[in-house]
Design an enzyme around this catalytic site. Structure first.
Site, PDB file in Angstrom:
ATOM      1  CG  ASP A 132      64.157  32.797  58.188  1.00 12.97           C
ATOM      2  OD1 ASP A 132      63.736  33.916  57.850  1.00 12.97           O
ATOM      3  OD2 ASP A 132      64.639  32.552  59.314  1.00 12.97           O
TER       4      ASP A 132
ATOM      5  CB  SER B  69      54.398  33.116  59.686  1.00 14.00           C
ATOM      6  OG  SER B  69      54.739  34.371  60.230  1.00 14.00           O
TER       7      SER B  69
ATOM      8  CG  ASN C 212      56.067  36.488  58.303  1.00  8.39           C
ATOM      9  OD1 ASN C 212      56.140  35.471  57.608  1.00  8.39           O
ATOM     10  ND2 ASN C 212      56.989  36.752  59.225  1.00  8.39           N
TER      11      ASN C 212
ATOM     12  NE  ARG D  49      58.735  39.556  58.518  1.00  3.22           N
ATOM     13  CZ  ARG D  49      59.716  38.874  57.974  1.00  3.22           C
ATOM     14  NH1 ARG D  49      60.191  39.221  56.807  1.00  3.22           N
ATOM     15  NH2 ARG D  49      60.219  37.820  58.581  1.00  3.22           N
TER      16      ARG D  49
HETATM   17  C1  IPE Z   1      59.374  32.100  59.419  1.00  2.72           C
HETATM   18  O1  IPE Z   1      60.335  33.080  59.288  1.00  2.72           O
HETATM   19  C2  IPE Z   1      58.245  32.372  58.478  1.00  2.72           C
HETATM   20  C3  IPE Z   1      58.559  32.189  57.076  1.00  2.72           C
HETATM   21  C4  IPE Z   1      59.693  31.810  56.580  1.00  2.72           C
HETATM   22  C5  IPE Z   1      57.472  32.411  56.179  1.00  2.72           C
HETATM   23  P1  IPE Z   1      60.391  34.347  60.256  1.00  2.72           P
HETATM   24  O2  IPE Z   1      61.548  35.149  59.813  1.00  2.72           O
HETATM   25  O3  IPE Z   1      59.077  35.026  60.267  1.00  2.72           O
HETATM   26  O4  IPE Z   1      60.633  33.676  61.674  1.00  2.72           O
HETATM   27  P2  IPE Z   1      61.263  34.270  63.012  1.00  2.72           P
HETATM   28  O5  IPE Z   1      60.583  35.570  63.282  1.00  2.72           O
HETATM   29  O6  IPE Z   1      62.724  34.441  62.766  1.00  2.72           O
HETATM   30  O7  IPE Z   1      60.995  33.219  64.039  1.00  2.72           O
HETATM   31  C1  IPE Z   2      61.853  34.947  54.938  1.00  2.33           C
HETATM   32  O1  IPE Z   2      62.928  35.826  55.015  1.00  2.33           O
HETATM   33  C2  IPE Z   2      60.687  35.492  54.167  1.00  2.33           C
HETATM   34  C3  IPE Z   2      59.499  35.756  54.978  1.00  2.33           C
HETATM   35  C4  IPE Z   2      59.359  35.492  56.237  1.00  2.33           C
HETATM   36  C5  IPE Z   2      58.370  36.339  54.271  1.00  2.33           C
HETATM   37  P1  IPE Z   2      62.970  36.951  56.116  1.00  2.33           P
HETATM   38  O2  IPE Z   2      62.312  38.163  55.579  1.00  2.33           O
HETATM   39  O3  IPE Z   2      62.445  36.472  57.413  1.00  2.33           O
HETATM   40  O4  IPE Z   2      64.524  37.207  56.218  1.00  2.33           O
HETATM   41  P2  IPE Z   2      65.361  37.480  57.534  1.00  2.33           P
HETATM   42  O5  IPE Z   2      65.086  36.346  58.471  1.00  2.33           O
HETATM   43  O6  IPE Z   2      64.881  38.787  58.076  1.00  2.33           O
HETATM   44  O7  IPE Z   2      66.771  37.520  57.076  1.00  2.33           O
HETATM   45 MG    MG Z   3      63.278  35.569  59.024  1.00  2.00          MG
END
Ligand code: IPE
Ligand code: IPE
Ligand code: MG
Length: 244
Positions: free
Chosen positions: A24, A69, A72, A75
């Site tokens: 993350d 996830s 996700n 997004r």
């Molecule tokens: C968790 O990260 C999922 C992955 C790293 C694949 P997210 O960025 O989706 O989690 P939240 O939304 O901050 O809880």
């Molecule tokens: C984790 O990084 C990757 C995925 C969840 C696919 P993020 O995209 O959640 O990065 P932040 O949390 O927005 O910085």
């Molecule tokens: Mg994240």
């Protein structure tokens, strides 16, 4: 530079068998640099390779990486599209890469939402690495802990309906046997970089007694040194599993 070598891990005799990592912080890493989020995902994907190799090298038996996830998909379409393309590219590279490294790759998650091309690549990698005897690398993609449990419950319900088992026979073992991680030990250690203190639907059943380590560092910056720090911290934890 590695400051904690394989031998040191061995001396401590506290190396986790199974590590889970929630990758993350890619988006914030990019934002800090004035770059698009996609640049963070690219950098995060490169780091995934580095950390995977390191874990395999120090003798970790199971590594589960949370890549995407079930939530996700919320997004922006453009970001999801970019991530799916990145997965395709990385899985292709993994095919040749991890072949040499004796790593077995298993995908955890609901594959039905992926493109035919991605599904085929996933099947190919799983098949090609099936006989590997080194570390098992679980890549959690379109994975959700709740979704996984729902699927397990449904499958057991079907078996009850068909008269294969009775409701009384359902126990922790039969539920665990229906999860994507069937046959694998539960994670001993779960690491979440990025400064968020939550599991975000990662390995909900399996994490019942996992040691949790949260680190205030964004995933693309997470180094082998940071992993060593987490391993050191893990080795000092007193795991009781409800006992004394
Ligand atoms: C968790 O990260 C999922 C992955 C790293 C694949 P997210 O960025 O989706 O989690 P939240 O939304 O901050 O809880
Ligand atoms: C984790 O990084 C990757 C995925 C969840 C696919 P993020 O995209 O959640 O990065 P932040 O949390 O927005 O910085
Ligand atoms: Mg994240």
């Amino acid at each position: 530079m590695r400051w904690l070598k394989k031998e040191n891990h061995k001396i401590k005799n506290q190396l986790p068998v199974h590590i889970g990592i929630i990758m993350d912080g890619n988006g914030r890493w990019a934002k800090k640099r004035g770059l698009p989020r996609s640049a963070g995902h690219k950098s995060g994907a490169n780091n995934f390779r580095k950390i995977t190799r390191y874990c395999s090298g120090i003798g970790i038996k199971y590594l589960t990486i949370y890549a995407f996830s079930t939530e996700n998909w919320k997004r922006p379409e453009e970001e999801v599209k970019f991530l799916m393309n990145l997965f395709e590219q990385y899985i292709k590279e993994a095919l040749s890469d991890f072949q040499k490294e004796n790593i077995r790759i298993i995908f955890l998650g609901d594959k039905s939402k992926f493109s035919t091309n991605l599904k085929n690549l996933i099947d190919e990698v799983e098949k090609a690495s099936k006989t590997k005897t080194g570390m098992t690398l679980n890549i959690a993609m379109n994975y959700g802990g709740r979704d996984e449990i729902v699927k397990a419950v449904k499958s057991l319900g079907e078996e009850v309906k068909k008269g294969k088992i009775s409701p009384e026979e359902i126990d922790e073992e039969s539920i665990a046997g229906k999860l994507y991680t069937c046959g694998q030990p539960d994670p001993d250690l779960i690491i979440r970089p990025s400064g968020e203190y939550r599991l975000s639907n990662f390995l909900l059943w399996q994490s019942a007694y996992s040691e949790l380590i949260f680190m205030d560092i964004l995933w693309p910056d997470f180094s082998t040194k940071d992993l060593d720090k987490a391993l050191n911290e893990y080795s000092s934890r007193n795991r009781r599993f409800g006992g004394i």
